[in-house]
Design a protein around this motif. Structure first.
Motif, PDB file in Angstrom:
ATOM      1  N   LYS A  43       0.825  -1.211   0.000  1.00 21.73           N
ATOM      2  CA  LYS A  43       0.000   0.000   0.000  1.00 21.73           C
ATOM      3  C   LYS A  43       0.857   1.257   0.000  1.00 21.73           C
ATOM      4  O   LYS A  43       0.549   2.229  -0.705  1.00 21.73           O
TER       5      LYS A  43
ATOM      6  N   LEU B  93       2.030   1.880  -3.519  1.00 20.60           N
ATOM      7  CA  LEU B  93       0.941   2.321  -4.400  1.00 20.60           C
ATOM      8  C   LEU B  93       0.532   3.760  -4.095  1.00 20.60           C
ATOM      9  O   LEU B  93       0.215   4.527  -5.013  1.00 20.60           O
ATOM     10  N   ILE B  94       0.546   4.131  -2.812  1.00 20.62           N
ATOM     11  CA  ILE B  94       0.211   5.513  -2.441  1.00 20.62           C
ATOM     12  C   ILE B  94       1.253   6.471  -3.023  1.00 20.62           C
ATOM     13  O   ILE B  94       0.911   7.535  -3.560  1.00 20.62           O
TER      14      ILE B  94
ATOM     15  N   ARG C 128       0.542   6.924  -6.687  1.00 19.15           N
ATOM     16  CA  ARG C 128      -0.660   7.735  -6.913  1.00 19.15           C
ATOM     17  C   ARG C 128      -0.400   9.208  -6.622  1.00 19.15           C
ATOM     18  O   ARG C 128      -0.957  10.091  -7.289  1.00 19.15           O
ATOM     19  N   GLN C 129       0.479   9.494  -5.669  1.00 21.01           N
ATOM     20  CA  GLN C 129       0.750  10.879  -5.286  1.00 21.01           C
ATOM     21  C   GLN C 129       1.881  11.522  -6.099  1.00 21.01           C
ATOM     22  O   GLN C 129       2.221  12.680  -5.869  1.00 21.01           O
TER      23      GLN C 129
ATOM     24  N   LEU D  38       2.772   8.242 -12.154  1.00 19.84           N
ATOM     25  CA  LEU D  38       1.429   7.764 -12.465  1.00 19.84           C
ATOM     26  C   LEU D  38       1.136   7.858 -13.955  1.00 19.84           C
ATOM     27  O   LEU D  38       0.599   6.922 -14.567  1.00 19.84           O
TER      28      LEU D  38
ATOM     29  N   SER E  78       0.669   4.729 -16.553  1.00 21.68           N
ATOM     30  CA  SER E  78      -0.625   4.609 -17.241  1.00 21.68           C
ATOM     31  C   SER E  78      -0.427   4.338 -18.732  1.00 21.68           C
ATOM     32  O   SER E  78      -1.106   3.485 -19.321  1.00 21.68           O
TER      33      SER E  78
END
Length: 411
Positions: free
Chosen positions: A214, A217-218, A221-222, A227, A231
């Motif tokens: 986690k 992943l955080i 994302r931040q 990111l 993508s």
């Protein structure tokens, strides 16, 4: 030797990286021999593009399932020791496959089972190997090291398929797998001779594995740059980089080639990739550039689309060369961008997500391409993936270039 040439190979001044790189180069020739032989073996056994795609899907499904856990392992365990285990396991799978082919006992389900085992091993090997490089060369020479790794990978892509195609025509498929098994000894011996600190980079308090996943992943994302790059890699991986499935079908069914011709096609892609890697080596001291990354993505899709409408062997070789050049530019830029924008204690987890989207999503891509090729042939699979990739690249360009994030950022 000129300063420009020295700058292009600056990472080789590090003893540990020289040893690791040389072992990888030898082993990768064997790996490419096995990749070509396995694709040809499955087509020989089944005569089905879909079942060929299924093998690739099975081989890369463990990447999808285990990559995030492997990232935690790469951060918590000594990377050199973990690589010794994974490389030894890969050698045993190649040896088993070679002996089955040599004995004439090989069946399709054997290939599937061994592909699943190899995929599980690679799920832990890939993020560990990716995040190990910076420990061998440091941040300053990281991009050059990644480029040189790509050069070795694609140099092997030139030699391996060409040798494999010749070997299949004259000796059969078994030598391709047996040579690959033997080639892992170069990596294993190299790893044993490295002088590295076998301690964990993640020195934070013990937490549950899912909590550590986690955290990674955080951070992704931040971090807008990471990111956005990941993508785009998701789309490219699923739709635009399924050459192991489509090129053997293109060679046999569209261009009317045998194993040797298939080897030439894969070698052409390798030649293009190594030319691209050499060009990147000369500018690697500048670090990754957004326009180079996006240019690689667009070129990959555009040349693949042209390949879908081509029926000439000569033009196919040229287009695959340009496709390889574009792909290595894109992948190397993504890899370097992620590593330079990840803190030391999270780098293994960030690279595990890279492994997941680059390799772990291959099952989806293989099934997509295999299904489309089963219905409309390899050209249909190439065209469909290229169009989707071009649309996605345009969307990212419209989205805009994000700013880099300092790597000392804490959660």
């Amino acid at each position: 030797m000129s300063s420009g040439v020295l700058q292009a190979v600056v990472a080789l001044k590090h003893r540990n990286f020289r040893i690791f790189w040389t072992g990888q180069l030898i082993s990768l020739i064997g790996t490419w021999m096995q990749n070509l032989a396995q694709g040809w073996l499955v087509l020989t056994l089944t005569n089905s593009p879909f079942l060929l795609g299924l093998v690739t899907a099975v081989q890369f499904t463990p990447m999808l399932l285990f990559s995030l856990f492997a990232g935690v392992a790469a951060d918590r365990l000594p990377k050199r020791k973990l690589l010794l285990v994974t490389q030894s396991g890969s050698a045993l799978t190649a040896l088993t496959l070679g002996l089955l082919v040599l004995a004439g006992r090989i069946r399709y389900w054997h290939v599937l089972a061994l592909a699943a085992i190899l995929g599980t091993i690679n799920a832990f090997d890939s993020p560990t190997r990716q995040s190990f490089i910076i420990e061998l060369v440091g941040k300053r020479d990281l991009m050059n090291a990644i480029v040189l790794n790509s050069t070795a990978f694609n140099g092997a892509r030139i030699v391996g398929p060409a040798v494999a195609g010749f070997a299949i025509d004259h000796l059969g498929m078994a030598p391709c797998f047996l040579i690959n098994a033997a080639s892992f000894l170069a990596v294993i011996c190299g790893l044993l001779s490295l002088r590295v600190d076998d301690t964990s980079k993640d020195t934070e308090a013990e937490e549950m594995v899912f909590s550590k996943i986690k955290d990674g992943l955080i951070y992704i994302r931040q971090t807008p740059l990471i990111l956005r790059v990941l993508s785009l890699m998701v789309v490219m991986s699923i739709f635009a980089m399924n050459f192991n499935v489509l090129i053997p079908v293109l060679a046999r069914d569209t261009l009317g080639l045998q194993a040797k011709g298939y080897g030439y096609l894969m070698s052409a892609m390798g030649i293009g990739s190594i030319i691209g890697a050499i060009c990147l080596a000369f500018v690697s001291h500048l670090g990754p550039r957004w326009y180079i990354l996006m240019g690689g993505a667009v070129g990959l899709c555009l040349f693949q689309l042209l390949l879908a409408y081509n029926r000439s062997l000569f033009l196919a070789l040229i287009l695959l060369g340009l496709t390889g050049m574009s792909m290595i530019t894109f992948v190397t830029s993504v890899n370097t961008t992620l590593q330079l924008n990840s803190p030391d204690h999270l780098r293994g987890r960030v690279m595990s997500v890279y492994t997941l989207v680059f390799l772990g999503l291959s099952p989806l891509g293989s099934l997509f391409s295999g299904t489309v090729a089963d219905m409309g042939g390899a050209p249909a699979g190439l065209a469909a993936g290229a169009v989707i990739g071009l649309i996605s690249s345009a969307a990212v360009l419209i989205w805009g270039k994000p700013e880099a994030t300092p790597v000392n950022k804490k959660l």
